[in-house]
Design a protein around this motif. Structure first.
Motif, mmCIF file in Angstrom:
data_model
loop_
_atom_site.group_PDB
_atom_site.id
_atom_site.type_symbol
_atom_site.label_atom_id
_atom_site.label_comp_id
_atom_site.label_asym_id
_atom_site.label_seq_id
_atom_site.Cartn_x
_atom_site.Cartn_y
_atom_site.Cartn_z
ATOM 1 N N LEU A 29 0.902 -1.149 -0.187
ATOM 2 C CA LEU A 29 -0.056 -0.260 0.383
ATOM 3 C C LEU A 29 1.064 1.454 -0.031
ATOM 4 O O LEU A 29 1.606 0.978 0.555
ATOM 5 C CB LEU A 29 -0.581 0.091 1.249
ATOM 6 C CG LEU A 29 -1.771 -1.158 1.582
ATOM 7 C CD1 LEU A 29 -3.308 -0.670 2.220
ATOM 8 C CD2 LEU A 29 -3.166 -0.875 0.049
ATOM 9 N N PRO A 30 0.332 2.231 -0.727
ATOM 10 C CA PRO A 30 0.748 3.437 -0.215
ATOM 11 C C PRO A 30 0.410 4.085 1.175
ATOM 12 O O PRO A 30 -0.221 3.837 1.830
ATOM 13 C CB PRO A 30 0.084 4.118 -1.466
ATOM 14 C CG PRO A 30 -1.253 3.976 -1.702
ATOM 15 C CD PRO A 30 -0.592 2.448 -1.410
ATOM 16 N N TRP A 74 4.295 15.441 -2.902
ATOM 17 C CA TRP A 74 3.122 14.281 -2.644
ATOM 18 C C TRP A 74 2.805 12.921 -1.299
ATOM 19 O O TRP A 74 2.185 12.832 -0.888
ATOM 20 C CB TRP A 74 2.423 13.940 -3.794
ATOM 21 C CG TRP A 74 2.148 14.487 -5.089
ATOM 22 C CD1 TRP A 74 2.654 15.216 -5.709
ATOM 23 C CD2 TRP A 74 0.877 15.247 -5.355
ATOM 24 N NE1 TRP A 74 1.606 15.583 -6.906
ATOM 25 C CE2 TRP A 74 0.543 15.677 -5.784
ATOM 26 C CE3 TRP A 74 -0.393 14.539 -4.403
ATOM 27 C CZ2 TRP A 74 -1.073 16.825 -6.372
ATOM 28 C CZ3 TRP A 74 -1.138 15.939 -4.480
ATOM 29 C CH2 TRP A 74 -1.942 16.226 -5.441
ATOM 30 N N LEU A 98 2.454 14.319 1.718
ATOM 31 C CA LEU A 98 0.997 15.275 2.444
ATOM 32 C C LEU A 98 0.496 13.647 2.015
ATOM 33 O O LEU A 98 -0.437 13.792 2.509
ATOM 34 C CB LEU A 98 0.628 15.675 0.194
ATOM 35 C CG LEU A 98 -0.615 16.162 0.520
ATOM 36 C CD1 LEU A 98 -1.361 17.340 2.115
ATOM 37 C CD2 LEU A 98 -1.563 16.759 -0.655
ATOM 38 N N LEU A 99 0.321 13.054 1.194
ATOM 39 C CA LEU A 99 -0.063 11.362 1.782
ATOM 40 C C LEU A 99 0.114 11.046 2.570
ATOM 41 O O LEU A 99 -0.268 10.352 3.715
ATOM 42 C CB LEU A 99 0.808 10.322 0.114
ATOM 43 C CG LEU A 99 -0.250 8.891 0.063
ATOM 44 C CD1 LEU A 99 -1.822 9.857 -0.228
ATOM 45 C CD2 LEU A 99 0.516 8.250 -1.461
ATOM 46 N N LEU A 143 -1.695 12.889 5.662
ATOM 47 C CA LEU A 143 -3.302 12.285 5.809
ATOM 48 C C LEU A 143 -3.156 11.130 5.557
ATOM 49 O O LEU A 143 -4.196 11.395 6.648
ATOM 50 C CB LEU A 143 -3.454 13.227 4.191
ATOM 51 C CG LEU A 143 -3.735 14.617 4.085
ATOM 52 C CD1 LEU A 143 -4.135 14.791 2.891
ATOM 53 C CD2 LEU A 143 -4.151 14.978 4.827
ATOM 54 N N LEU A 144 -2.706 10.106 5.345
ATOM 55 C CA LEU A 144 -3.181 8.680 5.334
ATOM 56 C C LEU A 144 -2.407 8.212 7.136
ATOM 57 O O LEU A 144 -3.628 7.752 7.805
ATOM 58 C CB LEU A 144 -2.460 8.150 4.851
ATOM 59 C CG LEU A 144 -3.032 7.872 3.232
ATOM 60 C CD1 LEU A 144 -2.442 6.718 2.491
ATOM 61 C CD2 LEU A 144 -4.975 7.061 3.443
ATOM 62 N N GLY A 188 -5.972 9.588 8.723
ATOM 63 C CA GLY A 188 -7.088 9.653 8.997
ATOM 64 C C GLY A 188 -6.526 7.792 9.547
ATOM 65 O O GLY A 188 -8.263 7.341 9.865
ATOM 66 N N ALA A 189 -5.453 7.049 9.425
ATOM 67 C CA ALA A 189 -5.208 6.451 9.959
ATOM 68 C C ALA A 189 -5.544 6.300 11.971
ATOM 69 O O ALA A 189 -6.200 5.405 12.761
ATOM 70 C CB ALA A 189 -4.257 5.084 10.160
ATOM 71 N N ALA A 212 -9.380 6.846 12.253
ATOM 72 C CA ALA A 212 -10.102 5.833 11.890
ATOM 73 C C ALA A 212 -9.631 4.308 13.392
ATOM 74 O O ALA A 212 -10.483 4.290 14.257
ATOM 75 C CB ALA A 212 -9.212 4.852 10.849
ATOM 76 N N TRP A 213 -8.351 4.465 14.231
ATOM 77 C CA TRP A 213 -7.585 3.589 14.989
ATOM 78 C C TRP A 213 -8.519 4.511 16.330
ATOM 79 O O TRP A 213 -9.278 4.072 16.953
ATOM 80 C CB TRP A 213 -6.525 3.988 15.463
ATOM 81 C CG TRP A 213 -5.634 3.105 16.436
ATOM 82 C CD1 TRP A 213 -5.637 4.034 17.444
ATOM 83 C CD2 TRP A 213 -5.770 1.209 16.651
ATOM 84 N NE1 TRP A 213 -4.978 3.004 18.469
ATOM 85 C CE2 TRP A 213 -5.610 1.731 18.065
ATOM 86 C CE3 TRP A 213 -6.183 0.365 16.085
ATOM 87 C CZ2 TRP A 213 -5.032 0.376 18.713
ATOM 88 C CZ3 TRP A 213 -5.973 -0.606 16.815
ATOM 89 C CH2 TRP A 213 -5.697 -0.874 17.812
ATOM 90 N N PHE A 233 -12.563 0.634 11.944
ATOM 91 C CA PHE A 233 -11.633 0.958 11.370
ATOM 92 C C PHE A 233 -11.592 1.179 9.698
ATOM 93 O O PHE A 233 -11.357 2.116 9.187
ATOM 94 C CB PHE A 233 -10.401 0.434 11.603
ATOM 95 C CG PHE A 233 -8.504 0.507 11.517
ATOM 96 C CD1 PHE A 233 -8.306 1.376 12.072
ATOM 97 C CD2 PHE A 233 -7.999 -0.417 11.043
ATOM 98 C CE1 PHE A 233 -6.904 2.013 12.023
ATOM 99 C CE2 PHE A 233 -7.409 0.440 9.943
ATOM 100 C CZ PHE A 233 -6.282 1.228 10.937
ATOM 101 N N TYR A 251 -13.840 3.755 7.974
ATOM 102 C CA TYR A 251 -13.157 4.821 8.315
ATOM 103 C C TYR A 251 -12.039 5.062 7.437
ATOM 104 O O TYR A 251 -11.972 5.819 6.581
ATOM 105 C CB TYR A 251 -12.387 5.108 9.354
ATOM 106 C CG TYR A 251 -13.886 5.919 10.501
ATOM 107 C CD1 TYR A 251 -13.476 7.031 10.270
ATOM 108 C CD2 TYR A 251 -14.232 5.423 11.343
ATOM 109 C CE1 TYR A 251 -14.546 8.142 11.536
ATOM 110 C CE2 TYR A 251 -15.211 5.693 12.449
ATOM 111 C CZ TYR A 251 -15.481 6.728 12.135
ATOM 112 O OH TYR A 251 -15.923 7.755 12.946
ATOM 113 N N MET A 252 -11.166 3.988 6.789
ATOM 114 C CA MET A 252 -10.129 3.744 6.044
ATOM 115 C C MET A 252 -10.633 3.722 4.571
ATOM 116 O O MET A 252 -10.551 4.595 3.730
ATOM 117 C CB MET A 252 -9.583 2.499 5.923
ATOM 118 C CG MET A 252 -8.034 2.583 7.327
ATOM 119 S SD MET A 252 -7.828 4.460 7.644
ATOM 120 C CE MET A 252 -6.282 3.995 6.209
ATOM 121 N N ILE A 258 -11.863 7.500 3.623
ATOM 122 C CA ILE A 258 -10.571 8.552 3.832
ATOM 123 C C ILE A 258 -9.388 8.240 2.663
ATOM 124 O O ILE A 258 -9.251 9.112 1.894
ATOM 125 C CB ILE A 258 -9.286 8.084 4.805
ATOM 126 C CG1 ILE A 258 -10.210 9.269 6.468
ATOM 127 C CG2 ILE A 258 -8.571 9.286 5.226
ATOM 128 C CD1 ILE A 258 -9.457 8.350 7.627
#
Lengths: 651, 283, 185
Positions: free
Chosen positions: A435-436, A560, A563-564, A567-568, A571-572, A575-576, B64, B67-68, B71
């Motif tokens: 994954l990126p 990029w 930034l990625l 942001l990711l 986001g994680a 989410a966590w 999780f 949300y991912m 996002i």
């Protein structure tokens, strides 16, 4: 500089000697981390210092060149003896041929030729040294804890650990020697040492299967050795030197590369393909899985298979802009897609990892074949990040196997409830592979860009890569998913994590994988790009259209990535947090058409006669389409055809 | 700075557009079945209702993953609006798809697990096509950047008509339209229940739905890139793609996954893409 | 937040997703339920979707005779629906056991297992009646959210014995059930 090279190459052999005669666990547990620390420090200092040239004619008063010639002969004689012991005509025959070739080279061809600079590493070599000592070193430390449990399971009367760690240190030393030395015949010595070490390590457990697989590894790599000797012979004959530097200079200065000039490089490719376990030689690496996990981790990430790609990357400028290069690229891309497909049908975690290693090496070789500055950068990036992630994943599988007694991913269902930290680290390891914004993906991104910009045979190569990437996602994603499979809302398992040294190695490599991905622009700028640019500048190659870092959409590419990542990552984290916040009262059982039942912590159905029927799940492995039995043969035939075209096309 | 601001603005507007388009989709589908269909704003009612429901979760990883998914969809759209790199966009899209699979696999339910396996096969079917399409863009413009596409003075549709078809093909799969709705059928009362979405409920199902809207906008945006020179052209392409998707959705039955892998996607879609790439390469 | 709250409450009334559970009916009621989805009646006009999964649904439609075998299933499906939710009991069998009332394995109506909000009698009820039942259920939901008055119960002539309120989850019937469970095997 002398000391640093000594620390990296000779020190491991000395440590190996001491370890071999040390029976005491405590001494070993002090000595190994200390030696690893010294080596890693030396490697990092050497890397920070940049490329250098080092003449070394004598070592402890002995002329080095003669020393290596002697060692070469002794080693080959040992392998010959090994072949005798195994009763294998193949190994004996090929080793004998190597011996003859080597003697001819030393006494007839090379007699009286100019002395060769001993060590002339370029940027790539330094990167490799750092990878070998840091990743390999961590794997060795992991081995300390792993081998304790491993031997407990085997109930050995006499511990075989001294032998094990001695060979591993030889292995590390040989790898360092291989990447640092400039003289091809020295390189050949180290090359054969890695072959021998891998044979000894694979057969370490002395089971029938281990011996059979070790033998397979031996004869395939001896074949590679034979190709290496042939290449040396041709090079000495046509160019009159065995110095890598001089060879590259002479080759790149040539306007028209004739068949005779390219032939040795075709043999180098062959040697590299066997070492890197490309199809049709992939079976030895898959068979190497019977060895204890530190060995698999070492073979796959930092050492052995990377030796092949290193050789190719180093030699690549010599055969740039030739049809041969295109064939190499096609071959690599084909290996990539072929082994990615094979990995889909596997449920054995180590086999999945093995096929994915071969696939990534294929991708690297495809980049080498494209042979532009951008593709070289991509290849180097993949080497770096693949080592870290793959080493990590192997160690995770080893730790898991010692706990649950299986390496089948089906048995890892719900691992998160048994060993949460290891499961999370494994999942992170998997995500760093696919994954990126992690490093491997940045490497793949650069690779696709580089291939799309190249002109030679771009369409089939990009087709193979696109197809292979999709298969990659398939087998990684489902593994990551079932690790956390559970019918409990929040698993709060008792602690039962692996031994301290094992956990230390897992955490450090996991940390390395994530941190290095985050600073990947920095890694690209300080290591990868100067290494490639340096080579191109030194050889006076055209770097037309090559803006440093351009393979990431110009200067903005770095922006990029950051930034990625931010942001990711953010986001994680959100989410966590959200996932942690779900209160226990919100828990509900999975939907089984209203027949869910729980018994002794296990989820299942209410079956006929009110009997409890536990739920049983399994992945699609699509063996009828992608099984080893179904397609290995076809892949072997096609890849053999590629090899025949590669060598035969030149003749 | 302006580009970032407008990108963020676009990102905020996208759910509205996506929801409306979904409403149009449902209404049109109903008309095709000679029904009246729900109000145009029905998707918004649905999602609002879902957000207002009580949380009911089997495994925290489900949350999780939800949300991912959202996002990564949002991030992909942001990259699109900022005129970023097509490959990067593709990789970010993969994150969302992978987390859908992880979310479905993290619950030991046969329905969601079968859905997840089929979703993986869907990814296998559309990912290579998407990469090839993006490589086609790169061959036409010399760069993977989306900005470079808009710098062209001729619509790309002329150069890559087959790639446009292949893209439409991949997008039908990505949007899980029939005949490719094998991993999560629209009709929850069939054999798979809701496939990968079975175990999501309440607000988390709402999040997944929201992510789906964003994907829809992104995908139609990609279609529009083939005729970037005029607004009317873009609108035509978007409308035509949307209508074709809905039409195909209504006139086809579901494939089995074997068909999916063997015949439909890999051969047809990649074949189209490959022919077009070779043509670009020769031309 | 007031606006969002209001939006959510109003949306609830516009998007009742349905899960349909058949406790073993003769399929008469089920055919009529499906008829509601056809172009003739098209309940999607009111945002009704047949969700097929209790985790996605707001309204549970129950048909058929509830017996000792399937009462657990019914209860679990009801419990897996996230609140707020409503239950519609459909058809004679589900209301009271119908022609099977008082047989050894029958529980005499879904209201003995789960709280029912709306009863739709009939054998089978007409689609219009079912749609009316859903609308009534929305009224109940509205009342639960404090947005309107409790809808008045409309009793059919001669239906004096229809239970007026949701009965306790499992009373005497449950212990009775356990006994007969052994018989049923």
């Amino acid at each position: 500089m002398n000391t640093l090279v000594f620390c990296c190459v000779a020190l491991p052999f000395a440590v190996a000697l001491v370890l071999y005669f040390t029976q005491l666990d405590r001494t070993r547990k002090l000595l190994v981390p200390a030696a690893v620390a010294v080596m890693a420090l030396a490697a990092v200092i050497m890397g920070a210092h940049g490329t250098f040239r080092l003449e070394a004619e004598t070592f402890l008063g002995l002329p080095l060149d003669s020393l290596f010639s002697m060692l070469d002969l002794l080693l080959l004689l040992y392998i010959l003896g090994l072949g005798w012991k195994l009763g294998s005509r193949t190994v004996m025959g090929m080793t004998a041929l190597q011996l003859i070739g080597l003697l001819y080279l030393k006494f007839v061809l090379a007699d009286g030729s100019a002395p060769v600079t001993a060590f002339a590493p370029d940027g790539l070599s330094l990167i490799m040294v750092i990878i070998i000592t840091v990743v390999g070193g961590l794997i060795t430390i992991y081995g300390l804890g792993y081998m304790d449990i491993h031997e407990e399971h085997l109930h050995l009367r006499v511990s075989r650990k001294p032998r094990f760690f001695a060979i591993i240190f030889c292995f590390l030393g040989a790898m360092n020697g291989l990447v640092l030395s400039n003289n091809l015949s020295w390189m050949f010595f180290f090359w054969e040492v890695t072959t021998l070490c891998s044979y000894l390590l694979i057969s370490h457990d002395q089971t029938k299967e281990a011996n059979a697989n070790a033998y397979r590894a031996l004869w395939m790599n001896v074949l590679g050795g034979l190709a290496f000797v042939s290449a040396m012979l041709f090079i000495q004959k046509s160019l009159g030197t065995l110095s890598t530097e001089v060879v590259l200079h002479k080759m790149t200065a040539m306007d028209v590369k004739t068949t005779a000039m390219l032939l040795p490089f075709a043999f180098f490719c062959l040697a590299a393909f066997t070492k890197s376990a490309q199809v049709p030689f992939e079976s030895w690496l898959c068979g190497a899985m019977v060895a204890p996990t530190p060995v698999s981790a070492l073979l796959h990430s930092a050492t052995m298979v990377k030796a092949g790609t290193y050789l190719l990357l180093r030699m690549a400028p010599a055969f740039a802009d030739t049809t041969m290069s295109t064939i190499v690229a096609l071959f690599g891309a084909f290996t990539f897609v072929g082994t990615c497909i094979l990995a889909v049908s596997q449920s054995n975690a180590k086999k999945i990892l093995a096929y994915s290693t071969i696939a990534n090496l294929g991708l690297i070789i495809a980049c080498v074949g494209i042979n532009t500055a951008a593709s070289m950068m991509a290849a180097t990036t993949i080497i770096i990040y693949h080592s870290v992630s793959k080493g990590l994943l192997f160690m995770c599988v080893g730790a898991i196997e010692q706990r649950i007694g299986s390496r089948d991913i089906e048995d890892m269902r719900g691992l998160y409830s048994k060993m949460p930290r290891t499961a999370i680290i494994t999942a992170i390891g998997i995500f760093t592979m696919m994954l990126p914004p992690f490093g491997m993906l940045i490497g793949k991104w650069m690779a696709i860009e580089a291939i799309a910009r190249a002109t030679q045979a771009m369409t089939p190569i990009i087709f193979f890569i696109a197809l292979g990437s999709a298969f990659t996602v398939l087998f990684w994603a489902r593994w990551a998913g079932i690790l956390v499979s559970s019918a409990n809302l929040h698993d709060r398992p008792a602690h039962g994590n692996p031994k301290a040294t094992v956990m230390f190695a897992l955490r450090s490599l996991c940390g390395l994988a994530v941190v290095f991905s985050f600073i990947s622009p920095l890694v690209l700028e300080t290591f990868v790009e100067p290494s490639v640019a340096g080579v191109y500048a030194r050889l006076g190659l055209k770097t037309e259209g090559f803006i440093p870092g351009a393979s990431l959409t110009g200067g903005a590419g770095y922006f990029w990535i950051y930034l990625l990542f931010i942001l990711l990552g953010l986001g994680a984290w959100i989410a966590w947090k959200a996932a942690r916040k779900v209160s226990n009262s919100a828990h509900s059982q999975p939907y089984f058409s209203g027949l869910t039942q729980e018994q002794a912590g296990q989820i299942g159905f209410k079956g006929p006669m009110n009997a409890f029927e536990p739920v049983r799940l399994s992945n699609f492995y699509l063996a009828q389409y992608f099984g080893e039995g179904t397609i290995t043969r076809a892949i072997d035939i096609i890849s053999t055809a590629f090899l025949i075209v590669l060598v035969g096309g030149l003749l | 700075m302006l580009s970032i601001l407008s990108a963020v603005g676009g990102l905020i507007l996208s759910p509205l557009v996506g929801g409306l388009l979904t409403g149009v989709d449902r209404r049109l589908t109903a008309r095709l079945q000679s029904r009246l269909g729900p109000p145009l704003l029905q998707p918004f009612y649905d999602v609002f209702k879902l957000f207002g429901k009580e949380a009911s979760v089997t495994n925290a990883w489900l949350v999780f993953s939800a949300y991912m998914t959202l996002i990564s969809s949002a991030l992909a759209l942001l990259i699109f609006f900022m005129g970023g790199d097509l490959l990067l966009l593709f990789f970010v899209l993969t994150v969302g798809a992978v987390f859908q699979v992880v979310g479905a696999l993290c619950v030991p339910s046969p329905y969601s697990n079968v859905g997840a396996q089929r979703e993986l096969l869907l990814m296998l079917a559309y990912e290579p096509i998407l990469i090839l399409v993006f490589v086609g863009f790169a061959m036409c413009t010399g760069s993977f950047s989306i900005e470079a596409v808009f710098a062209q003075d001729q619509p790309l549709l002329l150069k890559m008509p087959l790639l446009f078809l292949a893209l439409g093909y991949a997008l039908t799969i990505k949007l899980r339209k029939s005949p490719f709705d094998i991993s999560a059928s629209h009709h929850g009362h069939q054999e798979l229940v809701k496939g990968v979405q079975t175990e999501y409920s309440g607000p988390y199902l709402g999040i997944i739905e929201l992510a789906h809207w964003l994907d829809l906008v992104l995908i139609l945006g990609l279609c529009a890139m083939f005729w970037h020179t005029s607004v009317i052209g873009m609108a035509t392409l978007v409308a035509a793609s949307l209508f074709t998707e809905i039409l195909i959705d209504n006139i086809t039955a579901r494939l089995t996954w074997q068909w999916m892998v063997q015949k439909r996607s890999l051969l047809l879609g990649m074949g189209l893409a490959l022919v077009n790439l070779l043509w670009l390469y020769v031309a | 937040m007031g606006f969002v709250d209001k939006m959510i409450k109003r949306s609830r009334l516009k998007s009742p997703w349905i899960v349909h559970f058949d406790c073993g009916s003769c399929n008469g009621c089920d055919i009529e339920v499906l008829a509601c989805l056809t172009p003739m009646y098209d309940v999607e006009r009111f945002g009704v979707v047949n969700a097929g999964n209790p985790k996605h649904a707001d309204v549970l439609l129950v048909t058929g005779t509830v017996n000792h075998r399937n009462r657990h299933v019914l209860k679990q499906i009801y419990e897996q629906m996230p609140s707020p939710k409503a239950v519609i009991s459909l058809g004679a069998c589900n209301l009271s056991g119908g022609v099977f009332k008082d047989t050894y394995n029958v529980l005499n109506g879904a209201h003995n297992v789960i709280p029912v909000d709306v009863f739709v009698p009939g054998c089978p009820p007409k689609p219009e009646a079912i749609i009316d039942g859903v609308v009534e259920a929305l009224g109940v939901l509205k009342a639960k959210m404090g947005m309107g008055p409790e809808p008045e119960a409309t009793l059919m002539p001669g239906d004096a014995d229809v239970p007026t309120a949701a009965a306790g989850p499992e009373g005497e019937a449950a212990s009775e059930a356990d006994k007969s469970m052994k018989n049923a095997g």
